[in-house]
Design an enzyme around this catalytic site. Sequence first.
Site, PDB file in Angstrom:
ATOM      1  CB  CYS A  80      -0.997  -0.039   1.155  1.00  0.00           C
ATOM      2  SG  CYS A  80      -2.315   1.203   0.985  1.00  0.00           S
ATOM      3  CG  HIS A 182      -4.159  -3.196   2.698  1.00  0.00           C
ATOM      4  ND1 HIS A 182      -3.157  -2.839   3.571  1.00  0.00           N
ATOM      5  CD2 HIS A 182      -4.743  -2.031   2.303  1.00  0.00           C
ATOM      6  CE1 HIS A 182      -3.153  -1.516   3.714  1.00  0.00           C
ATOM      7  NE2 HIS A 182      -4.098  -1.017   2.943  1.00  0.00           N
ATOM      8  CD  GLU A 184      -2.304  -6.066   5.088  1.00  0.00           C
ATOM      9  OE1 GLU A 184      -2.572  -4.889   5.381  1.00  0.00           O
ATOM     10  OE2 GLU A 184      -1.725  -6.389   4.029  1.00  0.00           O
TER      11      GLU A 184
END
Length: 199
Positions: A80, A182, A184
């Site tokens: 990001c 992202h 994650e």
Amino acid sequence: MIGIIDYGAGNLHSVLKAIDRLDYQTKLITNPEDHDEAITKLILPGVGNAKVAMNVLNESGLTSYMKEAVAKGIPLLGICLGMQLLLETSEEGDVECLGLIKGSVPLFKETVEKVPHMGWNQVQDVQNHFLFQHIPQQTDFYFVHSFYANPTEQKDVLGVTNYGLDFASVIGNEQVMGVQFHPEKSGKYGIQLLDNYCK
């Protein structure tokens, strides 16, 4: 061991947990003295403002640390804002960034879509890159951003996403890589991408 650059970025702990779940050893790097010779790869997470982030990285010595690590052959993955900081300059605060990949970071202005770009969107793997191993083409990942990477050289564009315009959502060269989304927060394929990098 995976070194995770800690400069107060909001998604630090979610990235750390994701890497831990993959059973890789991790170490937080808050200053150059935290370096461990066992570190084989680095991750630069990021949520926030480019100018503020670069001020922290510069003042803590982490800018020099990352550049020296890359020069020694240690790969670096930006996530990001961390991806945007890999380029030379950002319009967010008109700040000079790390300069590890040639290019700039403009604000979405040509697009007719709502800014920020927030939510799930497809990523097209354009170079059959190892980051996308075991990930289907046009997989959706989770985005939250108002600025986007604009690499100078097409060879540094690894993945493309459309949001009113086509933009580079994955960039990289031999050692330095970045993803605008992202991983994650992107389910099993986001975790797969992190695993591909850590391998």
